[in-house]
Structures are given as C-alpha cells and as structure tokens.
Design a protein around this motif. Structure first.
Motif, PDB file in Angstrom:
ATOM      1  N   LEU A 191      10.036   1.016  16.081  1.00 36.69           N
ATOM      2  CA  LEU A 191       9.193   2.195  15.935  1.00 36.69           C
ATOM      3  C   LEU A 191       7.735   1.749  15.954  1.00 36.69           C
ATOM      4  CD1 LEU A 191      11.082   3.959  12.996  1.00 36.69           C
ATOM      5  CD2 LEU A 191      11.425   4.310  15.461  1.00 36.69           C
ATOM      6  N   ASP A 192       6.963   2.263  16.891  1.00 34.85           N
ATOM      7  CA  ASP A 192       5.547   1.906  16.996  1.00 34.85           C
ATOM      8  C   ASP A 192       4.716   2.934  16.247  1.00 34.85           C
ATOM      9  OD1 ASP A 192       5.719  -0.471  18.575  1.00 34.85           O
ATOM     10  OD2 ASP A 192       6.285   0.773  20.277  1.00 34.85           O
ATOM     11  N   ASP A 193       3.964   2.472  15.255  1.00 35.29           N
ATOM     12  CA  ASP A 193       3.282   3.358  14.316  1.00 35.29           C
ATOM     13  C   ASP A 193       1.833   2.932  14.149  1.00 35.29           C
ATOM     14  OD1 ASP A 193       2.363   4.500  11.733  1.00 35.29           O
ATOM     15  OD2 ASP A 193       4.443   5.146  11.539  1.00 35.29           O
ATOM     16  N   THR A 194       0.902   3.776  14.579  1.00 36.99           N
ATOM     17  CA  THR A 194      -0.510   3.487  14.332  1.00 36.99           C
ATOM     18  C   THR A 194      -0.968   4.036  12.982  1.00 36.99           C
ATOM     19  OG1 THR A 194      -1.322   5.531  15.367  1.00 36.99           O
ATOM     20  CG2 THR A 194      -1.020   3.618  16.801  1.00 36.99           C
ATOM     21  N   ASN A 195      -0.276   5.027  12.470  1.00 37.91           N
ATOM     22  CA  ASN A 195      -0.839   5.826  11.386  1.00 37.91           C
ATOM     23  C   ASN A 195      -0.858   5.116  10.042  1.00 37.91           C
ATOM     24  OD1 ASN A 195      -1.099   7.951  13.282  1.00 37.91           O
ATOM     25  ND2 ASN A 195       1.083   8.310  13.055  1.00 37.91           N
ATOM     26  N   LEU A 196       0.168   4.343   9.751  1.00 41.23           N
ATOM     27  CA  LEU A 196       0.168   3.594   8.501  1.00 41.23           C
ATOM     28  C   LEU A 196      -0.938   2.541   8.510  1.00 41.23           C
ATOM     29  CD1 LEU A 196       4.010   3.432   8.123  1.00 41.23           C
ATOM     30  CD2 LEU A 196       2.458   4.423   6.430  1.00 41.23           C
ATOM     31  N   ALA A 197      -1.223   1.979   9.689  1.00 44.30           N
ATOM     32  CA  ALA A 197      -2.340   1.033   9.787  1.00 44.30           C
ATOM     33  C   ALA A 197      -3.675   1.761   9.728  1.00 44.30           C
ATOM     34  CB  ALA A 197      -2.229   0.224  11.077  1.00 44.30           C
ATOM     35  N   TYR A 198      -3.756   2.950  10.313  1.00 48.35           N
ATOM     36  CA  TYR A 198      -4.997   3.724  10.236  1.00 48.35           C
ATOM     37  C   TYR A 198      -5.331   4.075   8.785  1.00 48.35           C
ATOM     38  CZ  TYR A 198      -5.364   4.540  15.320  1.00 48.35           C
ATOM     39  OH  TYR A 198      -5.523   4.402  16.671  1.00 48.35           O
ATOM     40  N   PRO A 215      -4.553  10.956   1.638  1.00 48.33           N
ATOM     41  CA  PRO A 215      -4.192   9.635   2.150  1.00 48.33           C
ATOM     42  C   PRO A 215      -3.410   8.790   1.157  1.00 48.33           C
ATOM     43  CG  PRO A 215      -6.532   9.731   1.636  1.00 48.33           C
ATOM     44  CD  PRO A 215      -6.014  11.127   1.522  1.00 48.33           C
ATOM     45  N   GLU A 216      -3.438   9.153  -0.108  1.00 53.34           N
ATOM     46  CA  GLU A 216      -2.616   8.448  -1.091  1.00 53.34           C
ATOM     47  C   GLU A 216      -1.150   8.850  -0.979  1.00 53.34           C
ATOM     48  OE1 GLU A 216      -3.482   6.026  -3.095  1.00 53.34           O
ATOM     49  OE2 GLU A 216      -5.600   6.089  -2.493  1.00 53.34           O
ATOM     50  N   GLN A 217      -0.914  10.105  -0.593  1.00 51.92           N
ATOM     51  CA  GLN A 217       0.449  10.613  -0.510  1.00 51.92           C
ATOM     52  C   GLN A 217       1.078  10.415   0.862  1.00 51.92           C
ATOM     53  OE1 GLN A 217       2.427  11.715  -3.010  1.00 51.92           O
ATOM     54  NE2 GLN A 217       0.707  10.967  -4.255  1.00 51.92           N
ATOM     55  N   LEU A 218       0.269  10.348   1.918  1.00 53.66           N
ATOM     56  CA  LEU A 218       0.825  10.251   3.267  1.00 53.66           C
ATOM     57  C   LEU A 218       1.776   9.068   3.451  1.00 53.66           C
ATOM     58  CD1 LEU A 218      -2.072  11.341   5.656  1.00 53.66           C
ATOM     59  CD2 LEU A 218       0.099  12.525   5.244  1.00 53.66           C
ATOM     60  N   PRO A 219       1.457   7.861   2.953  1.00 51.10           N
ATOM     61  CA  PRO A 219       2.425   6.772   3.149  1.00 51.10           C
ATOM     62  C   PRO A 219       3.790   7.069   2.544  1.00 51.10           C
ATOM     63  CG  PRO A 219       0.292   5.892   2.498  1.00 51.10           C
ATOM     64  CD  PRO A 219       0.213   7.376   2.328  1.00 51.10           C
ATOM     65  N   HIS A 220       3.833   7.766   1.414  1.00 51.46           N
ATOM     66  CA  HIS A 220       5.111   8.133   0.800  1.00 51.46           C
ATOM     67  C   HIS A 220       5.823   9.208   1.627  1.00 51.46           C
ATOM     68  CE1 HIS A 220       3.977   5.845  -2.786  1.00 51.46           C
ATOM     69  NE2 HIS A 220       2.793   6.444  -2.730  1.00 51.46           N
ATOM     70  N   ILE A 221       5.050  10.164   2.132  1.00 52.01           N
ATOM     71  CA  ILE A 221       5.622  11.206   2.994  1.00 52.01           C
ATOM     72  C   ILE A 221       6.201  10.579   4.254  1.00 52.01           C
ATOM     73  CG2 ILE A 221       5.042  13.194   4.444  1.00 52.01           C
ATOM     74  CD1 ILE A 221       2.925  13.916   2.281  1.00 52.01           C
ATOM     75  N   TYR A 222       5.442   9.654   4.839  1.00 50.33           N
ATOM     76  CA  TYR A 222       5.904   9.013   6.070  1.00 50.33           C
ATOM     77  C   TYR A 222       7.103   8.104   5.814  1.00 50.33           C
ATOM     78  CZ  TYR A 222       1.684  10.740   8.392  1.00 50.33           C
ATOM     79  OH  TYR A 222       0.705  11.544   8.935  1.00 50.33           O
ATOM     80  N   ALA A 223       7.151   7.471   4.657  1.00 50.27           N
ATOM     81  CA  ALA A 223       8.325   6.661   4.322  1.00 50.27           C
ATOM     82  C   ALA A 223       9.580   7.530   4.281  1.00 50.27           C
ATOM     83  CB  ALA A 223       8.110   5.955   2.979  1.00 50.27           C
ATOM     84  N   LEU A 265       4.885   0.949   2.105  1.00 56.53           N
ATOM     85  CA  LEU A 265       5.263   0.357   3.385  1.00 56.53           C
ATOM     86  C   LEU A 265       6.444  -0.597   3.222  1.00 56.53           C
ATOM     87  CD1 LEU A 265       4.675  -0.286   6.410  1.00 56.53           C
ATOM     88  CD2 LEU A 265       3.104  -2.067   5.588  1.00 56.53           C
ATOM     89  N   PHE A 266       6.349  -1.500   2.281  1.00 50.20           N
ATOM     90  CA  PHE A 266       7.368  -2.535   2.148  1.00 50.20           C
ATOM     91  C   PHE A 266       8.503  -2.144   1.204  1.00 50.20           C
ATOM     92  CE2 PHE A 266       3.465  -5.230   3.036  1.00 50.20           C
ATOM     93  CZ  PHE A 266       3.781  -5.411   4.367  1.00 50.20           C
ATOM     94  N   SER A 267       8.207  -1.349   0.193  1.00 51.25           N
ATOM     95  CA  SER A 267       9.213  -1.045  -0.822  1.00 51.25           C
ATOM     96  C   SER A 267      10.011   0.217  -0.538  1.00 51.25           C
ATOM     97  CB  SER A 267       8.549  -0.923  -2.202  1.00 51.25           C
ATOM     98  OG  SER A 267       7.886  -2.116  -2.552  1.00 51.25           O
ATOM     99  N   GLU A 268       9.431   1.148   0.221  1.00 54.87           N
ATOM    100  CA  GLU A 268      10.084   2.442   0.405  1.00 54.87           C
ATOM    101  C   GLU A 268      10.678   2.645   1.796  1.00 54.87           C
ATOM    102  OE1 GLU A 268       7.523   5.672  -0.771  1.00 54.87           O
ATOM    103  OE2 GLU A 268       6.811   4.606  -2.557  1.00 54.87           O
ATOM    104  N   ILE A 269      10.123   2.047   2.817  1.00 48.81           N
ATOM    105  CA  ILE A 269      10.617   2.275   4.177  1.00 48.81           C
ATOM    106  C   ILE A 269      11.812   1.362   4.435  1.00 48.81           C
ATOM    107  CG2 ILE A 269      10.064   2.255   6.635  1.00 48.81           C
ATOM    108  CD1 ILE A 269       7.194   2.851   5.951  1.00 48.81           C
TER     109      ILE A 269
END
Length: 372
Positions: A191-198, A215-223, A265-269
């Motif tokens: 899966l190619d993802d720019t958004n978590l790096a952005y 932006p604090e919640q988006l990584p959890h939503i995306y996971a 990123l590392f713990s939830e995905i």
C-alpha cells in the motif's frame, strides 16, 4: 543470518521504475488517439517483460511491473472505483535541492456511493505473475489517498452524510479487491501512502486543520481504515505499507521525522512491514522505530531515487547499524527510499544509475544478511 523466506525481502524496492522511451512514446500516441488501446498494451507487455528480466538479473526477489501501465501511482487505480471522480488539480509546491516546482496532481472527489463494479488490478497482476518465477509484488495506493487531500469537503454529503459509512464502504471495496487478488495468487501486496508521512510535516498538519480534520486523530482513523481494508487477507499474503513524502521529478513535499505518527503507525496498523524513507535528514532520526513491535519488518529506504549519485556502501552500513539500536538487525531490510517514477515522467536520473542503485541494495543485503 538466515534468509527471509517471505516478503518483504532483505533487498527490496518500492515498485515503480523509469519508463523506457518506447513506452512513453506509445502512451503519448494513445493519448492523442494515434494508436489503439490494444497496441499500447502490446508495448506495455513487452516493456514489463524487459523490466522483470532486469529485476531478476539484479537479484531482486520481489518483482513488480514497474507500474508501467500507470500515469500516476494512485489515480489510475482509484478512478476505477465507482463513486470516485478526478476533478481538476491540487496546487502543490514540491521542493528540490536547487529550486521549488509548482505542480498540481489530480484531485479526487467522492461523488457517489463507492462500489467496485469489476476487478481493478486483477488482469495486470495476472500478466506480471506470468512473467516471473520470483514473487510477483503488486503495489496499489493506500485507501487513505481517497480522503486526506480533500477531507470532508471532497466527500459528497448526500451519498455520505456520515463519514463512518464512507470509511466502511471504502474499506469494503478494498477487501473485495484484495480477495480477488488473493484468489489470483497474489502473496505480496504493498500500500503506497503519502498521507501518514505528510502528517509528519507541521505545514501539512495545519492544512489538515484548515480542512476541518484533526491531525492528532487522523493517524488513528487511517489505522482503522487500513486494518478494515486488509482484515480478510489470507495468511499467505504479506501486506506492507510504504510512506512517501512526495516524489515528482526528484522533488518532495513533506519534511519531518516520524515522531508525530510513530505510535499509531507501528502499534495500530496491522501490516507486516514498513517501507520508510530515510535517505536524507528531512526524515529525522531512527528513534521513532522504538515503537515497532516484534514480528514486523522495517525496510530502510536509505538509497535515494532522487539523486544521480551512487551511495557509499560503508555509509549505508553504518546507518543500518544505527537503526539496529531500535529494531534488531534481523528484522531490518534495505531498499531505495521511493520508486524511480511515481508518475510516468520519472525522476531525472539515468537508467544506468537506477540499475546501479538496485544492484547496490542487493549487494549490501547479501553482505549484511547473507542473502537478498
């Protein structure tokens, strides 16, 4: 050290390769209506066979089609999902060592209920698998690519008054596609993802706030979205995610270390491995890797696809040693930091340098781990 028997491999790569002139010419002719779709596919098939042969000769075990059938790494896939439309572009400033580049990649909008009326990448995967005895690796855009750049405003409120329903439908479409790919024999999906790096870049985090997202919640939503999308994959399928800071003519968009997203990123995905860009100081240090749990592989993107100079092998070895302070070396691997051509025009380096960089990755992997 023993070899990794399943992907990601000790020596790996992100996927896209420089397009040969014959292919670029054929794509231009097709766009102008000068040749048929069948004629273009013949050129694509021939070019892919040559790209596969090159990868195999270098010693790579994860073999891609170079993304030779795509104009963009994400648009060609996502626009085949019913309910997604391409509307205009997103004005973006890409940064390069010598200048800034203005570029407006296509903007996606959700204009109706999401549905997968037919297989998206199935035929392309079938052809790739038929060309190699190694592991055929398919690269597709992360489902987050449908959301981040437009946010709530890019999702039709009549079709989706509730964003949870949107995310659920998006994940379902991906599950259907992944099930089809698994039935075709796909065992390696990226899966190619720019958004978590952005979301590592404060300017882009502010842009998310301006769109009404946290932006604090988006990584959890995306996971949760990614996990829902891949939840039914068979045990035989390895799924990895590649984080990209932008890749257009050797320019980038985002800067900043992985600290803001490291824990989710590392713990939830629930992926098996991570391709991380670490080719320059703009990616920060290796300390966020302390959140990587056992059982997951980190593919260090230490070789740049943006520069025409070949990296120093001993310098790369020292950086792998540095990373092993946080993740045991037996759970590390090596790759270029991104693809060589995330869009069809590619980065301005020579094909010979592309090959040299891939050979360097294989050679160093063999020296460190005993096998690529």
């Amino acid at each position: 050290m023993s070899d990794i028997e399943r992907p990601p491999f000790r020596a790996d790569h992100v996927g896209s390769l420089l397009r040969p002139p014959e292919l670029l010419d054929a794509r231009a002719k097709r766009q102008a209506g000068a040749i048929s779709a069948a004629a273009l596919r013949e050129v694509e098939d021939r070019s892919i066979r040559e790209a596969v042969a090159l990868q195999e000769s270098i010693g790579l075990r994860g073999i891609t089609d170079g993304e030779y059938r795509r104009t963009y790494f994400h648009i060609d896939f996502l626009e085949q999902i019913e309910g997604i439309a391409v509307r205009g572009g997103i004005a973006t400033k890409f940064h390069r060592h010598d200048k800034e580049i203005d570029f407006a990649p296509p903007r996606l909008e959700v204009v109706g209920k999401l549905r997968r009326p037919r297989p998206v990448a199935g035929a392309d995967f079938d052809f790739l698998k038929s060309t190699t005895k190694q592991t055929a690796k398919l690269c597709i855009p992360s489902p987050t690519m449908v959301h981040f750049r437009g946010g709530r405003a890019a999702v039709d409120r009549v079709a989706y008054p509730d964003m949870e329903e949107f995310f659920a439908d998006l994940a379902r479409v991906y599950r259907e596609e992944i099930a089809d790919l698994a039935a075709r024999g796909c065992t390696y999906l990226q899966l190619d993802d720019t958004n978590l790096a952005y979301l590592c870049d404060e300017k882009l985090r502010q842009g998310a706030r301006d769109r009404g997202d946290d932006p604090e919640q988006l990584p959890h939503i995306y996971a949760r979205l990614i996990n829902d999308a891949i939840r039914d994959r068979p045990a035989s399928m390895t799924v990895c995610i590649h984080l990209c800071r932008g890749n257009f003519r050797s320019a980038w968009v985002a800067e900043g270390g992985y600290d803001p997203v490291a824990e989710p990123l590392f713990s939830e995905i629930a992926v098996d491995g991570y391709f991380l860009e670490y080719d320059t100081p703009r990616a920060g240090d290796f300390s966020p890797l302390r959140f990587v749990p056992p059982g997951k592989t980190i593919v260090l993107g230490l070789v740049s696809t943006k520069t025409p100079m070949l990296e120093d092998k001993e310098g790369l070895r020292r950086r792998i040693d540095d990373a092993s302070r946080y993740v045991p070396v037996e759970r590390l691997a090596l790759s270029p930091q991104c693809g060589f051509a995330s869009i069809e025009t590619g980065n301005p380096i020579a094909p010979e340098m592309q090959e040299a960089k891939l050979r360097l990755v294989v050679e160093l992997a063999e020296e460190i781990w005993g096998a690529a």
